[in-house]
Scaffold this motif. Structure first.
Motif, mmCIF file in Angstrom:
data_model
loop_
_atom_site.group_PDB
_atom_site.id
_atom_site.type_symbol
_atom_site.label_atom_id
_atom_site.label_comp_id
_atom_site.label_asym_id
_atom_site.label_seq_id
_atom_site.Cartn_x
_atom_site.Cartn_y
_atom_site.Cartn_z
ATOM 1 N N VAL A 76 0.836 -1.210 0.000
ATOM 2 C CA VAL A 76 0.000 0.000 0.000
ATOM 3 C C VAL A 76 0.867 1.255 0.000
ATOM 4 O O VAL A 76 0.617 2.196 -0.770
ATOM 5 N N VAL A 77 1.894 1.275 0.836
ATOM 6 C CA VAL A 77 2.767 2.448 0.920
ATOM 7 C C VAL A 77 3.493 2.678 -0.409
ATOM 8 O O VAL A 77 3.464 3.787 -0.960
ATOM 9 N N SER A 78 4.129 1.646 -0.940
ATOM 10 C CA SER A 78 4.888 1.827 -2.183
ATOM 11 C C SER A 78 3.958 2.098 -3.367
ATOM 12 O O SER A 78 4.290 2.884 -4.253
ATOM 13 N N ILE A 84 1.409 8.941 -6.359
ATOM 14 C CA ILE A 84 1.572 10.355 -6.013
ATOM 15 C C ILE A 84 2.820 10.940 -6.667
ATOM 16 O O ILE A 84 2.766 11.979 -7.341
ATOM 17 N N MET A 85 3.946 10.274 -6.461
ATOM 18 C CA MET A 85 5.202 10.829 -6.983
ATOM 19 C C MET A 85 5.296 10.651 -8.499
ATOM 20 O O MET A 85 5.946 11.445 -9.178
ATOM 21 N N GLY A 86 4.641 9.617 -9.024
ATOM 22 C CA GLY A 86 4.593 9.453 -10.471
ATOM 23 C C GLY A 86 3.863 10.610 -11.132
ATOM 24 O O GLY A 86 4.305 11.136 -12.165
ATOM 25 N N MET A 87 2.758 11.047 -10.545
ATOM 26 C CA MET A 87 2.019 12.201 -11.077
ATOM 27 C C MET A 87 2.828 13.486 -10.945
ATOM 28 O O MET A 87 2.844 14.311 -11.865
ATOM 29 N N ARG A 88 3.517 13.642 -9.823
ATOM 30 C CA ARG A 88 4.362 14.838 -9.654
ATOM 31 C C ARG A 88 5.484 14.861 -10.688
ATOM 32 O O ARG A 88 5.801 15.904 -11.244
ATOM 33 N N PHE A 89 6.071 13.699 -10.935
ATOM 34 C CA PHE A 89 7.134 13.614 -11.943
ATOM 35 C C PHE A 89 6.575 13.891 -13.335
ATOM 36 O O PHE A 89 7.173 14.625 -14.126
ATOM 37 N N TYR A 90 5.419 13.332 -13.642
ATOM 38 C CA TYR A 90 4.791 13.538 -14.953
ATOM 39 C C TYR A 90 4.498 15.020 -15.185
ATOM 40 O O TYR A 90 4.723 15.536 -16.283
ATOM 41 N N ASN A 91 4.012 15.704 -14.151
ATOM 42 C CA ASN A 91 3.660 17.122 -14.290
ATOM 43 C C ASN A 91 4.865 18.042 -14.286
ATOM 44 O O ASN A 91 4.877 19.050 -14.986
ATOM 45 N N SER A 92 5.887 17.723 -13.508
ATOM 46 C CA SER A 92 7.041 18.617 -13.373
ATOM 47 C C SER A 92 8.211 18.256 -14.281
ATOM 48 O O SER A 92 9.039 19.101 -14.576
ATOM 49 N N LYS A 94 10.707 16.774 -13.375
ATOM 50 C CA LYS A 94 11.919 16.892 -12.562
ATOM 51 C C LYS A 94 12.196 15.540 -11.917
ATOM 52 O O LYS A 94 11.356 15.014 -11.184
ATOM 53 N N PHE A 95 13.386 15.018 -12.174
ATOM 54 C CA PHE A 95 13.735 13.715 -11.623
ATOM 55 C C PHE A 95 13.841 13.749 -10.103
ATOM 56 O O PHE A 95 13.456 12.804 -9.428
ATOM 57 N N MET A 96 14.420 14.830 -9.579
ATOM 58 C CA MET A 96 14.580 14.937 -8.125
ATOM 59 C C MET A 96 13.495 15.822 -7.559
ATOM 60 O O MET A 96 13.340 16.944 -8.018
ATOM 61 N N PRO A 97 12.786 15.391 -6.575
ATOM 62 C CA PRO A 97 12.812 14.074 -5.946
ATOM 63 C C PRO A 97 11.739 13.129 -6.500
ATOM 64 O O PRO A 97 11.780 11.932 -6.261
ATOM 65 N N GLY A 103 10.334 6.015 -9.126
ATOM 66 C CA GLY A 103 11.080 4.869 -9.653
ATOM 67 C C GLY A 103 11.358 3.824 -8.592
ATOM 68 O O GLY A 103 11.151 2.624 -8.811
ATOM 69 N N LEU A 104 11.830 4.279 -7.426
ATOM 70 C CA LEU A 104 12.094 3.332 -6.329
ATOM 71 C C LEU A 104 10.796 2.668 -5.862
ATOM 72 O O LEU A 104 10.784 1.472 -5.554
ATOM 73 N N SER A 105 9.718 3.433 -5.851
ATOM 74 C CA SER A 105 8.441 2.896 -5.393
ATOM 75 C C SER A 105 7.917 1.835 -6.354
ATOM 76 O O SER A 105 7.407 0.793 -5.922
#
Length: 123
Positions: A76-78, A84-92, A94-97, A103-105
């Protein structure tokens, strides 16, 4: 009279042999990422989310260490962080963070999926 535990059946031996090191490492990276976001940008939401998800991931890794079939909290956590972070990466873009955590998730989701599909253990 003290009870005698056969070798290999004590909690210390089982924990050392089956410790979910990738899970604990993932938890530490998530928590450290939240702390780093706070230190670099003063982001309290980043700190809160990093510590919340990092703690939950750590508890999940502990559960897997105790019982390798108990993957649900870690999953559930991963999975949540992948979304969440996939959407942030898609929108921004920006690889970091965001890209790194996504990717790790997704790697953790895959690892846990493989663990779930593995041979059933005899109890």
């Amino acid at each position: 009279m003290p009870s005698v535990v056969p070798p290999g059946e004590g909690t210390t031996d089982n924990m050392a042999a089956g410790t979910d090191w990738p899970g604990f490492g993932y938890a530490a990276l998530v928590a450290a990422g939240g702390l780093l976001g706070y230190v670099k940008a003063g982001s309290v939401p980043s700190l809160a989310a990093g510590l919340l998800f990092g703690t939950a991931a750590g508890i999940g890794a502990y559960q897997i260490t105790q019982n390798p079939k108990n993957v649900w909290l870690s999953l559930v956590v991963s999975g949540t962080l992948t979304g969440i972070m996939g959407m942030r990466f898609y929108n921004s873009r920006k690889f970091m963070p965001a890209g790194l955590v996504a990717g790790l998730s997704i790697l953790m989701v895959g690892r846990l999926g493989v663990k779930m599909m593995g041979k059933p253990h005899e109890s």
